[in-house]
Scaffold this motif. Structure first.
Motif, PDB file in Angstrom:
ATOM      1  N   SER A 250       0.388  12.024  -5.977  1.00  0.00           N
ATOM      2  CA  SER A 250       0.665  13.185  -5.124  1.00  0.00           C
ATOM      3  C   SER A 250       0.566  14.438  -5.978  1.00  0.00           C
ATOM      4  O   SER A 250       0.754  14.395  -7.201  1.00  0.00           O
TER       5      SER A 250
ATOM      6  N   VAL B  91      -1.410   7.685   0.347  1.00  0.00           N
ATOM      7  CA  VAL B  91      -1.923   8.782  -0.458  1.00  0.00           C
ATOM      8  C   VAL B  91      -2.874   9.597   0.407  1.00  0.00           C
ATOM      9  O   VAL B  91      -3.718   9.037   1.119  1.00  0.00           O
TER      10      VAL B  91
ATOM     11  N   GLY C 124       8.895   7.232  -0.100  1.00  0.00           N
ATOM     12  CA  GLY C 124       7.802   8.080  -0.541  1.00  0.00           C
ATOM     13  C   GLY C 124       8.273   9.480  -0.852  1.00  0.00           C
ATOM     14  O   GLY C 124       9.477   9.749  -0.957  1.00  0.00           O
TER      15      GLY C 124
ATOM     16  N   GLY D 207       0.528   5.589  -6.273  1.00  0.00           N
ATOM     17  CA  GLY D 207       1.118   6.576  -5.373  1.00  0.00           C
ATOM     18  C   GLY D 207       0.983   7.993  -5.876  1.00  0.00           C
ATOM     19  O   GLY D 207       1.991   8.663  -6.167  1.00  0.00           O
TER      20      GLY D 207
ATOM     21  N   ARG E 149       0.836  -1.198   0.000  1.00  0.00           N
ATOM     22  CA  ARG E 149       0.000   0.000   0.000  1.00  0.00           C
ATOM     23  C   ARG E 149       0.869   1.245   0.000  1.00  0.00           C
ATOM     24  O   ARG E 149       1.856   1.338   0.727  1.00  0.00           O
ATOM     25  N   VAL E 150       0.506   2.211  -0.831  1.00  0.00           N
ATOM     26  CA  VAL E 150       1.204   3.487  -0.891  1.00  0.00           C
ATOM     27  C   VAL E 150       0.362   4.526  -0.163  1.00  0.00           C
ATOM     28  O   VAL E 150      -0.848   4.613  -0.371  1.00  0.00           O
TER      29      VAL E 150
ATOM     30  N   LYS F 225      -4.246   5.222  -5.611  1.00  0.00           N
ATOM     31  CA  LYS F 225      -3.699   4.492  -4.468  1.00  0.00           C
ATOM     32  C   LYS F 225      -2.576   3.544  -4.878  1.00  0.00           C
ATOM     33  O   LYS F 225      -1.539   3.459  -4.197  1.00  0.00           O
TER      34      LYS F 225
ATOM     35  N   ALA G 258       4.297   7.874  -7.950  1.00  0.00           N
ATOM     36  CA  ALA G 258       5.520   7.164  -7.566  1.00  0.00           C
ATOM     37  C   ALA G 258       5.881   6.124  -8.616  1.00  0.00           C
ATOM     38  O   ALA G 258       7.058   5.889  -8.909  1.00  0.00           O
TER      39      ALA G 258
END
Length: 526
Positions: free
Chosen positions: A437, A152, A505, A435, A149-150, A432, A278
């Protein structure tokens, strides 16, 4: 010249027996003979269906089949013809298919047909679905681990969901329908592909490409947002841009099949236009789907040959039809080879949390539900699912596949709100997994010099913080939480205030020195 002719003749003489050794067999699968057993015996399984599979076998491999006790029969493929599996709707007169090829065998779902490319146009005018059987052995599952899991930001996810617009979705479906025909071999389909590419460029993709697989077919359209942490880990959202109808190739509006699925790709790209990832995200419109998954088959095969790490594929095909109270959404993945349950469950969980989409979880055995582009990735061992409406439009593969009033029965697209909710779930799922952003950075005046630099800006600790002044630097994670304060002109060991190593991250480093401020981004890799 005489010597050259003799050599060529000699080469063909010894090559023919080698080719003739392998023959195509239909092997009935049941509880006693499973596809997994055949694969374990190193047999060349080229295609799986619900009740049988196709195996290329020589004399030695036939001995193994006999020992297994499998029921099989030889299939004679007529010279100059290719194999297609033709899915037929209930009530369809399968005898009509004999006009366009040689039926070799059939089961409850469809017919294995030997035909030529020249007959595809006539088949495309029928209410059937095609998949070309390439005779290349299916690849075993790549057994990639479920991605971690990233983190977010929840506020970012809610912002992305709010950006998905029903008006934008309907406008995109309408624009694709307005191309009049998107039959794969037409100039109009090429124009649609070029339009899609222009959209992906406008939506901020780092790169775009047109991928040709057959000269006479419109190419695949690919847009890429390159991952900042690991660009080699790839997530794909896709749909086929081509279509067909009973008036093919002249008039193929294809609003539901599949302007709606293509719109899912475009709307996701629009929503993500100021977003960084990511890991890499690919936005793809495949061509040649109606002729047997040509475009996606080529892409998936080439990706496997290149050794690409495609972690997950979200394929959308027909997502804009659903009458009132019949507007649920099928999410279809394989249960084995490869196991797609985690991807299906991720999409459904996101749909339940962030949308009003009513989902139906469907995990199928190999050989089932392989009539859209996700099947090309299954064949290469990649995890994929197909998102598709449950209330199937009666205007399937007809000139009537156009936008109609909301909940109207006799049209192609009658529920763009269903498509909108499905796209919201897709956006959250991709965000999700890859990743997402917000792009960070400080707008500077021309000639301005950043007061803070970090080296390396992407990598593993320690990091060298460089500033002409001695001052405090604050480190924040992607959620905006302060991690640590350190001094500029020093090294940061990648640990938080309590001395624990921070996770990989995106981090923001901010230096304060009233009345000005400077900030820079740092990406910590696994």
């Amino acid at each position: 010249m005489r010597k050259t002719i003799i050599v060529l003749s000699f080469c063909f003489t010894i090559a023919l027996p080698l080719i003739a050794k392998e023959t195509l067999f239909k092997v009935t699968t049941d509880q006693n003979t499973t596809v997994e057993q055949l694969v374990r015996l190193n047999l060349k399984v080229v295609a799986w269906f619900e009740q049988f599979c196709l195996v290329q076998a020589d004399e030695d491999e036939l001995i193994r089949l006999n020992r297994l006790g499998a029921s099989f029969q030889k299939l004679d493929l007529p010279e100059g013809k290719e194999l297609f599996y033709v899915w037929t709707a209930p009530g369809f007169d399968r005898q009509r298919l004999a006009q366009f090829g040689t039926p070799l065998t059939e089961d409850k779902n469809g017919v294995l047909l030997a035909t030529t490319e020249s007959n595809l146009l006539y088949l495309n005018r029928l209410p059937v679905q095609l998949r070309r059987i390439s005779l290349a052995p299916a690849k075993p599952s790549l057994n990639l681990p479920i991605p971690p899991r990233v983190m977010v930001s929840e506020s970012l996810l809610l912002e992305l969901v709010s950006r998905v617009s029903a008006d934008s979705v309907l406008a995109s479906i309408q624009r694709l329908q307005d191309f009049y025909t998107r039959y794969s071999t037409t100039d109009s389909c090429r124009s649609a592909v070029n339009w899609m590419r222009e959209k992906l460029i406008a939506y901020g993709c780092d790169s775009t490409a047109l991928e040709t697989f057959f000269p006479d077919y419109a190419p695949n359209c690919i847009g890429v947002k390159k991952g900042k942490v690991n660009p080699n880990q790839i997530y794909i959202i896709c749909g086929h841009i081509d279509n067909t109808s009973d008036y093919a190739p002249e008039r193929c509006p294809g609003s539901d099949d599949n302007a709606s699925g293509t719109t899912a790709v475009l709307e996701a790209a629009r929503v993500f236009q100021d977003i960084e990832f990511a890991y890499s995200v690919y936005f793809i419109g495949f061509s040649g789907e109606e002729q047997g998954l040509y475009g996606s088959e080529y892409y998936a095969q080439q990706a496997h040959l290149r050794g690409e790490s495609i972690v997950a594929v979200l394929n959308f095909d027909m997502i804009s039809y659903g009458r009132e109270n019949r507007d649920s959404f099928n999410v279809i993945g394989r249960n084995i080879s490869p196991d797609c349950a985690w991807l299906v469950d991720s999409f459904i969980a996101n749909a339940q949390t962030y949308t009003t989409l009513k989902t139906r979880r469907r995990l199928v055995n190999p050989g089932q539900q392989e009539n859209s582009d996700h099947a090309s990735f299954w064949h290469e061992g990649y995890v994929a699912f197909c998102g598709i409406e449950r209330d199937f439009t009666p205007m399937y593969h007809t000139i009537g596949d156009t936008i109609g009033p909301l909940y109207f029965r006799y049209c192609g697209t009658n529920n763009w709100f269903l498509a909108t909710e499905a796209i919201k779930a897709a956006v959250v799922t991709v965000a999700k997994l890859a990743g997402a952003s917000i792009q960070t950075g400080i707008a500077e005046k021309p000639g301005a010099i950043s007061r803070l630099a970090v080296s390396p800006s992407v990598g593993k600790p320690p990091f060298h913080l460089v500033s002409p002044f001695s001052a405090e630097v604050e480190v924040f994670d992607a959620l905006g939480k302060k991690v640590k304060s350190v001094n500029a002109a020093c090294f940061w060991d990648g640990k938080d205030q309590k001395g624990a190593q921070v996770k990989p991250g995106v981090y923001l480093l901010r230096w304060k020195d009233a009345p000005s401020a400077s900030a820079t981004k740092l990406i910590i890799t696994p």
